[in-house]
Design an enzyme around this catalytic site. Sequence first.
Site, mmCIF file in Angstrom:
data_model
loop_
_atom_site.group_PDB
_atom_site.id
_atom_site.type_symbol
_atom_site.label_atom_id
_atom_site.label_comp_id
_atom_site.label_asym_id
_atom_site.label_seq_id
_atom_site.Cartn_x
_atom_site.Cartn_y
_atom_site.Cartn_z
ATOM 1 N N LEU A 119 42.644 41.857 31.179
ATOM 2 C CA LEU A 119 42.265 41.653 32.573
ATOM 3 C C LEU A 119 40.828 42.125 32.780
ATOM 4 O O LEU A 119 40.261 42.818 31.938
ATOM 5 C CB LEU A 119 43.208 42.431 33.495
ATOM 6 N N SER A 120 40.271 41.774 33.924
ATOM 7 C CA SER A 120 38.896 42.212 34.185
ATOM 8 C C SER A 120 38.807 43.734 34.225
ATOM 9 O O SER A 120 37.824 44.317 33.770
ATOM 10 C CB SER A 120 38.371 41.612 35.495
ATOM 11 N N GLU A 121 39.847 44.412 34.754
ATOM 12 C CA GLU A 121 39.908 45.876 34.716
ATOM 13 C C GLU A 121 41.345 46.363 34.598
ATOM 14 O O GLU A 121 42.279 45.702 35.070
ATOM 15 C CB GLU A 121 39.275 46.518 35.965
ATOM 16 N N THR A 122 41.468 47.526 33.978
ATOM 17 C CA THR A 122 42.717 48.271 33.898
ATOM 18 C C THR A 122 42.399 49.707 34.291
ATOM 19 O O THR A 122 41.364 50.243 33.876
ATOM 20 C CB THR A 122 43.290 48.239 32.473
ATOM 21 N N HIS A 126 37.665 46.315 43.187
ATOM 22 C CA HIS A 126 39.083 45.929 43.242
ATOM 23 C C HIS A 126 39.964 46.938 42.507
ATOM 24 O O HIS A 126 41.094 47.192 42.948
ATOM 25 C CB HIS A 126 39.262 44.470 42.772
#
Length: 281
Positions: A45-48, A77
């Site tokens: 994902l774009s961030e975790t 986000h």
Amino acid sequence: MRQLPFKQVDVFSDQPLLGNPLAVVLAADELDDARMAAFARWTNLSETTFLLEPTDPRADYRVRIFTTLTELPFAGHPTLGSCHAWLEHGGVPKGKEIIQQCGIGLVRIRRDGTQLAFTAPPLLRFEAVEAQLLGQILPGLGLMPDALMDARWVDNGAGWLALRLRDRAAVLALQPDYSALPQGLAIGVFAPWDAQRDGPDAQFEVRAFIPGDGMPEDPVTGSLNAGIAQWLLSEGLAPDSFVVSQGAAMGRQGRVHIQRSAQDIWVGGAVVTCVDGSLTF
């Protein structure tokens, strides 16, 4: 093997699958850096994010934010998604606002009805983008120089620069050649909506690109929108309250709500939980 609470949430949307997904691992204090980075690469994902006990007594919780490539000191986000997960997991703030500790320090978050909003952090860079760098970016985005109205660094810890175009259609038409763009550079592109042509649902369209990342286009981006809002409001290019559309080019319907109140700029949106369970490490 230990189980940790886990949630996957959708941020900047009140409907699942239409915003920006975020993986959140709670009670992650025992995980080391390598394990966090490996899990973030695995989620793709774009961030975790990983939630830990705060080290600052003023904070309600501490968050570490990983992309597939690196750790970030701040991102938007992940801030809202992590706060939503923390509250849903039983977190109780010490005061009226929730205080998040992250790499840039303390970030204030408020609950506003069904939405959460964070205060835009100060910009670390807010100057014109260098001509040499623009010379690399514009061809990679398929833009001619005369399509660009302005370009600024809007870096609040996530490294963003932003390009301002004339209209929404130009933003949505972009088809980046990621191999021709500087790898790892965080590039935002935005333009105003035309109310007659585009409708009343939003006032600006935004897209966000990170060449080389596991997800090279970010669906909906809080940190970028915070930086763009500071630019627009500082120059009188937007009203004190406006809505940004992002993700349309990816089949999403992200909505970012910007509100200037006194000295603060609040960046908010809805968050919904899509996956609720546990991880075994």
